[in-house]
Write an enzyme that holds these catalytic residues in place. Structure first.
Site, PDB file in Angstrom:
ATOM      1  N   ASP A  64       0.798  -1.233   0.000  1.00 21.82           N
ATOM      2  CA  ASP A  64       0.000   0.000   0.000  1.00 21.82           C
ATOM      3  C   ASP A  64       0.828   1.278   0.000  1.00 21.82           C
ATOM      4  O   ASP A  64       0.329   2.344  -0.332  1.00 21.82           O
ATOM      5  CB  ASP A  64      -0.945   0.005   1.217  1.00 21.82           C
ATOM      6  CG  ASP A  64      -0.202  -0.200   2.540  1.00 21.82           C
ATOM      7  OD1 ASP A  64       1.035  -0.346   2.518  1.00 21.82           O
ATOM      8  OD2 ASP A  64      -0.853  -0.232   3.599  1.00 21.82           O
ATOM      9  N   HIS A  65       2.094   1.193   0.360  1.00 21.51           N
ATOM     10  CA  HIS A  65       2.912   2.411   0.475  1.00 21.51           C
ATOM     11  C   HIS A  65       3.614   2.752  -0.840  1.00 21.51           C
ATOM     12  O   HIS A  65       3.516   3.852  -1.358  1.00 21.51           O
ATOM     13  CB  HIS A  65       3.985   2.232   1.551  1.00 21.51           C
ATOM     14  CG  HIS A  65       3.503   2.393   2.960  1.00 21.51           C
ATOM     15  ND1 HIS A  65       2.568   1.567   3.530  1.00 21.51           N
ATOM     16  CD2 HIS A  65       3.842   3.287   3.922  1.00 21.51           C
ATOM     17  CE1 HIS A  65       2.357   1.946   4.786  1.00 21.51           C
ATOM     18  NE2 HIS A  65       3.117   2.986   5.044  1.00 21.51           N
ATOM     19  N   ASP A 119       4.378  -1.257  11.248  1.00 24.26           N
ATOM     20  CA  ASP A 119       3.901   0.074  10.917  1.00 24.26           C
ATOM     21  C   ASP A 119       3.343   0.676  12.197  1.00 24.26           C
ATOM     22  O   ASP A 119       2.608   0.009  12.935  1.00 24.26           O
ATOM     23  CB  ASP A 119       2.808   0.001   9.846  1.00 24.26           C
ATOM     24  CG  ASP A 119       2.513   1.387   9.309  1.00 24.26           C
ATOM     25  OD1 ASP A 119       3.010   1.720   8.220  1.00 24.26           O
ATOM     26  OD2 ASP A 119       1.803   2.147  10.000  1.00 24.26           O
ATOM     27  N   ARG A 379      -0.091  12.784  10.381  1.00 30.33           N
ATOM     28  CA  ARG A 379       1.237  13.372  10.619  1.00 30.33           C
ATOM     29  C   ARG A 379       1.462  14.574   9.712  1.00 30.33           C
ATOM     30  O   ARG A 379       1.138  14.510   8.523  1.00 30.33           O
ATOM     31  CB  ARG A 379       2.341  12.346  10.347  1.00 30.33           C
ATOM     32  CG  ARG A 379       2.344  11.270  11.373  1.00 30.33           C
ATOM     33  CD  ARG A 379       3.519  10.308  11.250  1.00 30.33           C
ATOM     34  NE  ARG A 379       3.442   9.407  12.384  1.00 30.33           N
ATOM     35  CZ  ARG A 379       3.763   8.124  12.353  1.00 30.33           C
ATOM     36  NH1 ARG A 379       4.229   7.575  11.248  1.00 30.33           N
ATOM     37  NH2 ARG A 379       3.655   7.390  13.432  1.00 30.33           N
ATOM     38  N   SER A 535       7.281   7.059  12.843  1.00 33.50           N
ATOM     39  CA  SER A 535       7.133   5.772  12.165  1.00 33.50           C
ATOM     40  C   SER A 535       7.936   4.653  12.822  1.00 33.50           C
ATOM     41  O   SER A 535       8.804   4.891  13.671  1.00 33.50           O
ATOM     42  CB  SER A 535       7.548   5.956  10.715  1.00 33.50           C
ATOM     43  OG  SER A 535       8.585   5.095  10.370  1.00 33.50           O
ATOM     44  N   ARG A 537       9.825   2.713  10.971  1.00 27.36           N
ATOM     45  CA  ARG A 537      10.810   2.297   9.969  1.00 27.36           C
ATOM     46  C   ARG A 537      12.175   1.970  10.573  1.00 27.36           C
ATOM     47  O   ARG A 537      12.788   2.785  11.237  1.00 27.36           O
ATOM     48  CB  ARG A 537      10.919   3.353   8.856  1.00 27.36           C
ATOM     49  CG  ARG A 537      11.388   4.713   9.285  1.00 27.36           C
ATOM     50  CD  ARG A 537      11.221   5.746   8.179  1.00 27.36           C
ATOM     51  NE  ARG A 537       9.813   6.051   7.964  1.00 27.36           N
ATOM     52  CZ  ARG A 537       9.331   7.232   7.584  1.00 27.36           C
ATOM     53  NH1 ARG A 537      10.142   8.230   7.335  1.00 27.36           N
ATOM     54  NH2 ARG A 537       8.046   7.423   7.423  1.00 27.36           N
TER      55      ARG A 537
HETATM   56  C1  MIC Z   1       4.358   6.333   8.233  1.00 29.60           C
HETATM   57  O1  MIC Z   1       3.186   6.671   8.353  1.00 29.60           O
HETATM   58  O2  MIC Z   1       5.313   7.061   8.562  1.00 29.60           O
HETATM   59  C2  MIC Z   1       4.663   4.962   7.651  1.00 29.60           C
HETATM   60  C3  MIC Z   1       5.257   5.152   6.327  1.00 29.60           C
HETATM   61  O3  MIC Z   1       3.481   4.236   7.518  1.00 29.60           O
HETATM   62  C4  MIC Z   1       5.622   4.271   8.630  1.00 29.60           C
HETATM   63  C5  MIC Z   1       6.207   3.032   8.146  1.00 29.60           C
HETATM   64  C6  MIC Z   1       7.323   3.228   7.170  1.00 29.60           C
HETATM   65  O4  MIC Z   1       8.150   4.122   7.338  1.00 29.60           O
HETATM   66  O5  MIC Z   1       7.385   2.441   6.215  1.00 29.60           O
HETATM   67  C7  MIC Z   1       5.030   3.981  10.015  1.00 29.60           C
HETATM   68  O6  MIC Z   1       4.157   4.672  10.433  1.00 29.60           O
HETATM   69  O7  MIC Z   1       5.537   3.091  10.705  1.00 29.60           O
HETATM   70 FE1  SF4 Z   2       0.114   4.774   5.184  1.00 27.89          FE
HETATM   71 FE2  SF4 Z   2       1.501   5.477   7.361  1.00 27.89          FE
HETATM   72 FE3  SF4 Z   2      -0.012   7.249   6.053  1.00 27.89          FE
HETATM   73 FE4  SF4 Z   2      -1.179   5.334   7.398  1.00 27.89          FE
HETATM   74  S1  SF4 Z   2       0.097   6.963   8.232  1.00 27.89           S
HETATM   75  S2  SF4 Z   2      -1.708   6.012   5.341  1.00 27.89           S
HETATM   76  S3  SF4 Z   2       0.223   3.626   7.072  1.00 27.89           S
HETATM   77  S4  SF4 Z   2       1.818   6.214   5.269  1.00 27.89           S
END
Ligand code: MIC
Ligand code: SF4
Length: 642
Positions: A64-65, A119, A379, A535, A537
């Site tokens: 999905d990303h 995630d 965010r 995140s 990550r």
């Molecule tokens: C995000 O919202 O920052 C992400 C992308 O979903 C991350 C995961 C990632 O960095 O792949 C998260 O929230 O953990």
């Molecule tokens: Fe995707 Fe992270 Fe955004 Fe949720 S917050 S939509 S998991 S990138």
């Protein structure tokens, strides 16, 4: 505390440890989820552990990303992920199906189960009564191998909901109000458990908006009870047989209580650049806006998009902005098609993007220079939108839709009557974009497809007793993983290639960091409070590690980032006296004898000829893992012994 939902779930899943706040406990994990941007590392780690098939009740790999396919890299990752899922007994959710958290809530999450996901918004499933936690990828790989997950037993904050949301005020405003009160670190070490008479006024997807964005408080998780509303949702998803009741006793006690009267809430917004910077919309209304972006795992459910559709019905979006929408899942879109409401969105001028994270992670729809972007996301960290000097505000779907029509940030209550929406009694169930787990014999024959974008994991060697080097960077409070390891359309495709992605570490803060770190042969990072928030990550550790970072010394750490540092052999240390932060500057030459990491350590500043005391929150097991060079060699050794 006693008689509460979390306690019940944890009691049933406790493998080791004492159920008291701050104590380390090991929990049995029933379900796992991954997404593609963290998933390629997770599955390489899982492969390295050497188990023939996942040992959970259910594991799902979502895509999905990384869905923009501007070259071979992302599609290579997807093929790898699909082949791994088929080989090791997972569900695979194909691109186009939707956002992991929305899909998991619709199709898999269950009350009373434990779930960890690579995630940070995995707690979305708390909306249905799961105990769901965001974790580093390696911890998810280890859980898939059947080993328990370790956390510090949380303090439970009971959030008592009373009243009922007024018109034009929605679940997003509830969590924004929580963030207004406790900010982006007020939830650290806690789980937020919602209770009280207001709970039953919220549907499961609304509850999930609240638990989703609870992650922004730093809380380990958030959870709602499982009640008749939950049952109705699960029945509508044809999963009524998976429902169980799970509610707190009437005389339940919590470690702390926060009271929130839904009737008193009004539309709120988080101002740039922090989800905790919350103000009433009416105080800031009138700001000119260049774009409105609706979607993300916080606000892209059918309920949310129905509201937006009915606000936009018969209208045209304002000339000075554009509007994009990412639906949370294909189920949502199928309903909007069937009800005709998709037409309201399209006719009003919305650009409908795919069912994925999209602009939330900087995959398209970057705002113009110094642009103001109104988003329904969770965010708004600096630069995350793809435009460094953009101003991003986080709001509810109601505020976003009203703003899209008016062209300026608008309190939706100015629009008049609140649209009445009709939710389906039964959802449209179409699971044809999920590939179910293959039976063992068939799975064993699947060949794993590794395109050129899948680079092998770096090697991790045991840690020496003494660490030395320069301070490579000194940063302030609330540094996010988006600062440390940015995402976005250009960098996300490098998630399976640590040498390449490491060239972007701290790009938004100090673009010279990677070159400096390499030239100096590694060194130290100095930071303030809540370092590594945001995140899950692991790349925010893997890439600095690759550049030679040996220790991170800060005032305090965010939970998942701290676990990731331990997992990959960067020593996480904190100042015993926070004022000592001021005594260190970039370029200072430091030395520290860490030994076995049992006790506090002394840091020598060779440049300033001073010494200070550092401490850490490492358990003996954490220390052992760190000294071995990280969790992967440690787990491998355990599995081989067995
Ligand atoms: C995000 O919202 O920052 C992400 C992308 O979903 C991350 C995961 C990632 O960095 O792949 C998260 O929230 O953990
Ligand atoms: Fe995707 Fe992270 Fe955004 Fe949720 S917050 S939509 S998991 S990138």
């Amino acid at each position: 505390m006693s008689g509460i939902v979390i306690e019940r779930i944890l009691k049933e899943h406790l493998v080791e440890g004492k159920m008291a706040p701050g104590e380390e406990v090991a929990l049995k994990i029933d379900q796992t989820l991954t997404q593609d941007a963290t998933g390629t590392m997770v599955y390489q780690q899982f492969e390295a552990i050497g188990i023939p098939r996942v040992r959970t009740e259910l594991s799902v790999s979502y895509v999905d990303h990384n869905t923009l396919q501007t070259d071979f890299m992302n599609p290579d990752d997807h093929r790898y992920l699909q082949s791994v899922a088929m080989r090791y007994g997972l569900y695979f959710s194909r691109p186009g199906n939707g956002i992991c958290h929305q899909l998991h809530l619709e199709r898999f999450a269950r009350p009373g189960k434990t779930l960890i996901g690579s995630d940070s918004h995995t707690p979305t499933a708390g909306g249905i009564g799961s105990f769901a936690i965001g974790a580093g990828g390696l911890d998810v790989a280890v859980a898939m191998a059947g080993m328990p997950y370790r956390i510090k037993y949380p303090a439970i904050v009971g959030v008592k909901l009373t009243g009922k949301l007024p018109d034009w005020v929605s679940a997003k405003d509830v969590i924004l109000e929580v963030l207004r009160r406790i900010d982006v670190n007020g939830g650290m070490g806690n789980v937020l458990e919602y209770f009280g008479p207001g709970v039953k006024t919220l549907s499961v997807p609304e509850r999930a908006t609240i638990t989703n964005m609870g992650s922004e408080t730093g809380a380990t998780s958030s959870v709602f009870p499982s009640d008749e509303v939950t049952r109705a949702f699960m029945e509508a998803q044809e999963r009524g047989d998976q429902w169980i009741p799970l509610e707190a006793d009437d005389d339940a006690t919590y470690d702390e209580i926060m009271e929130l009267n839904l009737s008193e809430l009004e539309p709120l917004a988080a101002l740039p650049h922090s989800p905790g910077n919350v103000k009433p919309v009416r105080e800031i209304a009138g700001i000119e806006v260049q774009q409105v972006v609706i979607g993300s795992c916080t606000n892209s459910s059918l309920r949310d998009l129905k509201i937006v559709a009915n606000v936009l019905k018969g209208q045209t979006i304002a000339d000075n902005l554009h509007l994009t929408i990412n639906p949370g899942s294909r189920q949502v879109v199928e309903h909007l098609i069937e009800s005709g409401e998709l037409r309201y969105l399209v006719a009003a001028g919305a650009r409908i993007l795919e069912n994925a994270c999209g602009p939330c992670i900087g995959m398209g729809a970057a705002p113009p220079s110094r642009g103001t972007s109104i988003r329904t996301f969770n965010r708004n960290f600096e630069g995350r939108s793809g435009t460094k000097d953009a101003e991003v505000f986080l709001v509810s779907p109601e505020v976003a839709a009203a703003t899209a029509i008016k062209g300026v940030l608008t309190d939706p209550r100015d629009l008049g009557a609140y649209p009445q929406i009709e939710m389906p009694q039964r959802f449209i169930i179409n699971d044809n974009l999920f590939i179910p787990p293959f039976p063992p014999e068939e799975a064993a024959r699947v060949e794993i497809i590794r395109g050129p974008n899948i680079k092998p994991l770096p090697d991790f060697s045991p840690l020496p007793d003494t660490l030395g080097g320069e301070v490579l960077i000194k940063v302030g409070d609330n540094i996010t993983t988006d600062h440390i390891m940015p995402a976005g359309a250009k960098i996300l495709p490098l998630r399976s290639n640590i040498p390449a992605i490491s060239k972007h570490v701290f790009e938004v803060v100090d673009p010279d960091f990677p070159a400096r770190a390499s030239e100096k042969g590694g060194g130290f990072i100095i930071g303030g409070e809540n370092y590594g928030q945001g995140s899950s990550r692991e790349h925010a550790v893997l890439a600095p590690k690759y550049l030679g970072v040996k220790a991170v010394i800060v005032k305090s750490f965010a939970r998942i980032h701290l676990a990731n540092l331990i997992n990959f052999g960067i020593v996480p240390l904190t100042f015993k006296a926070p004022v000592d932060y001021d005594s260190i500057d970039m370029g200072d030459n430091l030395g520290v004898v860490i030994g076995e990491l049992r006790d506090d350590v002394r840091l020598r500043n060779l440049t300033k000829d001073t010494e200070i005391e550092l401490t850490h929150a490492l358990s003996p097991l954490d220390a052992e893992i760190l000294k071995t060079g990280g969790k992967l060699p440690w787990v491998k050794a355990k599995v081989e012994k067995k």
